[in-house]
Motif scaffolding. Sequence first.
Motif, mmCIF file in Angstrom:
data_model
loop_
_atom_site.group_PDB
_atom_site.id
_atom_site.type_symbol
_atom_site.label_atom_id
_atom_site.label_comp_id
_atom_site.label_asym_id
_atom_site.label_seq_id
_atom_site.Cartn_x
_atom_site.Cartn_y
_atom_site.Cartn_z
ATOM 1 N N ASN A 125 123.343 -32.900 75.737
ATOM 2 C CA ASN A 125 122.623 -34.104 76.132
ATOM 3 C C ASN A 125 121.136 -33.771 76.226
ATOM 4 O O ASN A 125 120.669 -33.224 77.221
ATOM 5 N N ARG A 180 122.741 -33.387 90.951
ATOM 6 C CA ARG A 180 123.807 -33.112 89.976
ATOM 7 C C ARG A 180 123.215 -32.596 88.662
ATOM 8 O O ARG A 180 123.756 -31.680 88.033
ATOM 9 N N LEU A 181 122.093 -33.189 88.258
ATOM 10 C CA LEU A 181 121.428 -32.772 87.025
ATOM 11 C C LEU A 181 121.016 -31.302 87.104
ATOM 12 O O LEU A 181 121.238 -30.528 86.159
ATOM 13 N N CYS A 182 120.418 -30.908 88.216
ATOM 14 C CA CYS A 182 119.968 -29.521 88.367
ATOM 15 C C CYS A 182 121.148 -28.557 88.408
ATOM 16 O O CYS A 182 121.082 -27.465 87.828
ATOM 17 N N GLN A 195 121.710 -38.044 91.749
ATOM 18 C CA GLN A 195 121.667 -37.793 90.308
ATOM 19 C C GLN A 195 120.800 -36.577 89.986
ATOM 20 O O GLN A 195 121.145 -35.769 89.123
ATOM 21 N N GLN A 212 114.816 -34.579 81.224
ATOM 22 C CA GLN A 212 114.699 -34.881 82.651
ATOM 23 C C GLN A 212 114.408 -33.623 83.462
ATOM 24 O O GLN A 212 113.598 -33.651 84.397
ATOM 25 N N ILE A 213 115.063 -32.525 83.105
ATOM 26 C CA ILE A 213 114.817 -31.262 83.801
ATOM 27 C C ILE A 213 113.372 -30.830 83.617
ATOM 28 O O ILE A 213 112.704 -30.389 84.571
ATOM 29 N N LYS A 232 122.117 -28.501 72.849
ATOM 30 C CA LYS A 232 122.473 -29.113 74.116
ATOM 31 C C LYS A 232 123.316 -30.362 73.873
ATOM 32 O O LYS A 232 123.091 -31.120 72.937
ATOM 33 N N ARG A 289 118.727 -35.731 76.604
ATOM 34 C CA ARG A 289 118.080 -36.543 77.640
ATOM 35 C C ARG A 289 118.047 -35.769 78.957
ATOM 36 O O ARG A 289 117.040 -35.799 79.675
ATOM 37 N N LYS A 290 119.111 -35.040 79.252
ATOM 38 C CA LYS A 290 119.137 -34.246 80.476
ATOM 39 C C LYS A 290 118.099 -33.132 80.422
ATOM 40 O O LYS A 290 117.464 -32.824 81.429
ATOM 41 N N GLU A 306 124.062 -28.962 86.974
ATOM 42 C CA GLU A 306 124.666 -28.893 85.645
ATOM 43 C C GLU A 306 123.810 -28.080 84.672
ATOM 44 O O GLU A 306 124.336 -27.286 83.882
ATOM 45 N N GLU A 307 122.503 -28.281 84.718
ATOM 46 C CA GLU A 307 121.617 -27.677 83.728
ATOM 47 C C GLU A 307 121.030 -26.333 84.165
ATOM 48 O O GLU A 307 120.733 -25.477 83.330
#
Length: 302
Positions: A185, A225-227, A222, A191-192, A183, A187-188, A229-230
């Motif tokens: 990132n 956007r995170l969801c 945020q 977070q997920i 991955k 960190r992402k 993207e991932e």
Amino acid sequence: MATKVIPNYALYGDQVQASWNNLFDFEWIPKRSRPYNWNISPHKHDAFIQILYLTEGGCEVILDGARLTATAPCLIVIPAQTVHGFVFDTTTNGPVVTAAQGPLESVAALLMPDLLTLVRKPALIPVNADNVHAQAMMPIFLAIERETQIHAQGQMAAGMSLLTALCVQIARLSDAQRQAIPKANTRKVAQIEKFRALVEQNFKKHLSVSAYAEMMGITAGQLTRLCREELGMSSMDVINARVVHEAQRDLVYTISSIKQLSFSLGFADETYFGRFFRKHTGRSPREFRAQALDAMLSLQSL
């Protein structure tokens, strides 16, 4: 110019029958391929899905017009009505399962709707033989082979159950391989996982995206956007999917009334629950329960 007709077979070399007695079949690749000099011309199966597990050798495979190179170990998933053909290496071996697409989809929709994507999309899946899910596949293939040979009571139910278990392992294997890709990132990713854990703990409370974001120390924008993207979906989609999954499970495996279920899932009233469920599944709770129970009874009668 004459139109080329793609042959339609129950199994390659056997013209499809109007009525087929078996819902699943098992073979080893050489049994059907060697008599045709390892060259299986393009054809299709209107009602049957095929899953091939190449454990040795390889082949050139055509899947709906795409020409791909398959090298063992790998899986090839061929849904019904997919035009496909093979040119196998003469060293190729491995099991092939052919099964009725409709009953398999019925079981998948009932037990694990995510499997529908797997069984409906042609795929060539490389296999890491060291993966725990890959190691679980061959015992299931061999159990399916035994079921095709014994002709005992409940054979069809056992066979479809084993096939479903096989598809679950394939889905797990595919997911594990995606997760094994580095991955950009980490960190992402963390977070997920935190978001999913919070949803698991609180989905019956129907918290807002903002509430989840606050618990994570980020903004609602945020989190969304995170969801996307991932996971390829919005944060609200993640929350709603968990509620729908629980609702489907309760509709099938409990005898609670729709009103009781709606309250247990945190809905203010039965009507709101019904609108929510239909929006996300295309069916009312009663329709889903009736269809699911009919599917289960059909399997029990096989």
